[in-house]
Motif scaffolding. Structure first.
Motif, PDB file in Angstrom:
ATOM      1  N   ASP A   1      -3.901  -1.732   2.177  1.00 29.76           N
ATOM      2  CA  ASP A   1      -3.280  -2.680   1.272  1.00 29.76           C
ATOM      3  C   ASP A   1      -4.556  -3.287   0.594  1.00 29.76           C
ATOM      4  O   ASP A   1      -5.121  -3.982   1.292  1.00 29.76           O
TER       5      ASP A   1
ATOM      6  N   ARG B   1      -2.668  -4.092  -7.215  1.00 31.08           N
ATOM      7  CA  ARG B   1      -2.497  -4.068  -5.761  1.00 31.08           C
ATOM      8  C   ARG B   1      -2.079  -2.430  -5.560  1.00 31.08           C
ATOM      9  O   ARG B   1      -1.160  -1.844  -6.141  1.00 31.08           O
TER      10      ARG B   1
ATOM     11  N   ARG C   1      -0.747  -0.008  -2.225  1.00 38.31           N
ATOM     12  CA  ARG C   1      -0.222   0.147  -0.908  1.00 38.31           C
ATOM     13  C   ARG C   1      -0.219   1.448  -0.466  1.00 38.31           C
ATOM     14  O   ARG C   1       0.478   2.301  -1.251  1.00 38.31           O
TER      15      ARG C   1
END
Length: 402
Positions: free
Chosen positions: A117, A141, A143
């Motif tokens: 992450d 971001r 993931r």
């Protein structure tokens, strides 16, 4: 004459009956004597058994460990090789960190889940009075979920040499998320998911036992591993903008399953038995060979060149405890340092890729359950301690000994 015969037969019958009764009484007495003798022998044997049990108990401490007196009867010459007295479960755990040379062939199936992450803040502006930021803030971001299924075979030639072959299969799923300003200055939220699966980088290794454990020295094993670039390499994968022209999110069109380079690694691992614990440690060094590719850039068009990943140095240490013959627990710490990677475009200068160096450290635990004499279950997990390490890793392995 008849009366005289009858009178004579009566005393004779009485005499015969007396003789028979006397004989039966003698037999009964003899049997009774034999029974009494056997009973006495049984009593003596029970007494001897009790005395032997008392002597055996006197040579052991309450924990079941031989006393110094008993040890003196079977004392080993100092420096004589010996095998660690761990149980089956501890032996399987050590197989993950070290090596075991007592089985001719073993086959191990494993499944590992790795989670990353990553968040990046991009500031485009300036500070006022060193406290107030005026400008644009972008948040990116990623993931990433990775499942690795592998099959590992180990063949032991003798108590010194062992060979290993590992075949991995990777499945990756990544979710990209971006918040910021688009090209027209409007707030934009973009996200995109991507998944890929395929064969990973196959590796082969040989192990040589330099030292066999004694009272004063550990069990020491040298290893040499070769990793082949059989997986999908990450170079030359084009990128695309998702979410339309107003989106500020750019993602790759494919996900790699390997690093694309041949790698050679060597190192040492050591194990020492310190009842009731077993400690282990390892060091390793990895060198990546430079390789040419038709395209090393994500930009449009082919840009041929060479790539070489930075060499890496790593070490690990840990401790294992046998809770009983079939259940054991281990703890370990691992860290690896990687140098910067290099690119050398055709017709250009060799340059180092800024920010490609790494420092990956993790703290892990493991549990092993020896389900049968040949099959075991190994469960391990690790938490990342540095930004370059995975957030956490969970793995299940099933080693089977032939």
């Amino acid at each position: 004459m008849k009366k005289a015969a009858v009178a004579f037969s009566l005393p004779l019958a009485t005499l015969v009956s007396s003789v028979v009764l006397a004989q039966e009484g003698a037999d009964a007495a003899l049997l009774q004597q034999q029974i009494d003798a056997l009973r006495q022998q049984l009593i003596l044997q029970n007494q001897q058994l009790f005395q032997l049990q008392q002597q055996l108990s006197a040579t052991q401490t309450p924990s079941g460990i031989s006393s110094p007196v008993a040890e003196g009867m079977t004392e080993r010459v100092e420096g004589e090789p010996r095998s660690p007295q761990q149980g089956r479960s501890t032996e399987d755990l050590l197989l993950e960190q070290h090596n075991v040379f007592d089985r001719k062939f073993s086959l191990e199936a494993g499944l590992t889940y790795t989670y990353y992450d990553r968040k990046d803040l991009i500031f485009n502006g300036f500070l006022v009075l060193d406290a107030i930021f005026l400008g644009q803030v972008d948040v990116d971001r990623i993931r990433a979920h990775q499942w690795t299924a592998d099959l590992t075979g180990r063949y032991t030639f003798n108590d010194r040499w062992q060979a290993e072959l590992q075949l991995p299969y990777l499945y990756r799923y990544s979710h990209y998320y971006s918040v910021g300003k688009d090209g027209d200055g409007r707030d934009g939220i973009s996200e995109h998911s991507l998944n890929e699966g395929g064969l990973g980088d196959i590796s082969a290794a040989v192990f040589y036992r330099l030292l066999t454990e004694t009272d004063t020295s550990p069990d020491l094993v040298w290893n040499l591993r070769v990793k082949a670039p059989t997986g999908r390499d990450p170079y030359g994968i084009p990128e695309e903008r998702v979410g339309g022209d107003e989106s500020n999110l750019t993602v790759p069109t494919e996900l790699p399953t390997g690093n694309g380079l041949w790698a050679l690694s060597t190192g040492f691992s050591a194990v020492k038995t310190l009842d009731p614990a077993i400690i282990f440690a390892s060091i390793n060094y990895t060198h990546h060979l430079e390789r040419s590719f038709d395209d090393i850039s994500a930009a449009e068009g082919n840009q041929p060149g060479k790539v070489r990943l930075g060499d890496a140095f790593g070490y690990g240490m840990g401790m294992a405890f046998a809770l009983n013959e079939r259940l054991s627990l281990s703890m370990n710490f691992n860290q690896q340092f990687g140098k910067e990677a290099e690119q050398h475009p055709d017709g250009g200068d060799k340059v180092k890729i800024a920010g490609s160096d790494s420092n990956s450290a993790s703290l892990g635990m493991g549990v092993t359950w020896a389900m049968t004499d040949k099959l075991s279950l190994v469960v391990n997990w690790a938490a990342g301690l540095t930004p370059d390490a995975p957030d956490y890793v969970v793995g299940i392995r099933l080693p089977y000994r032939f």
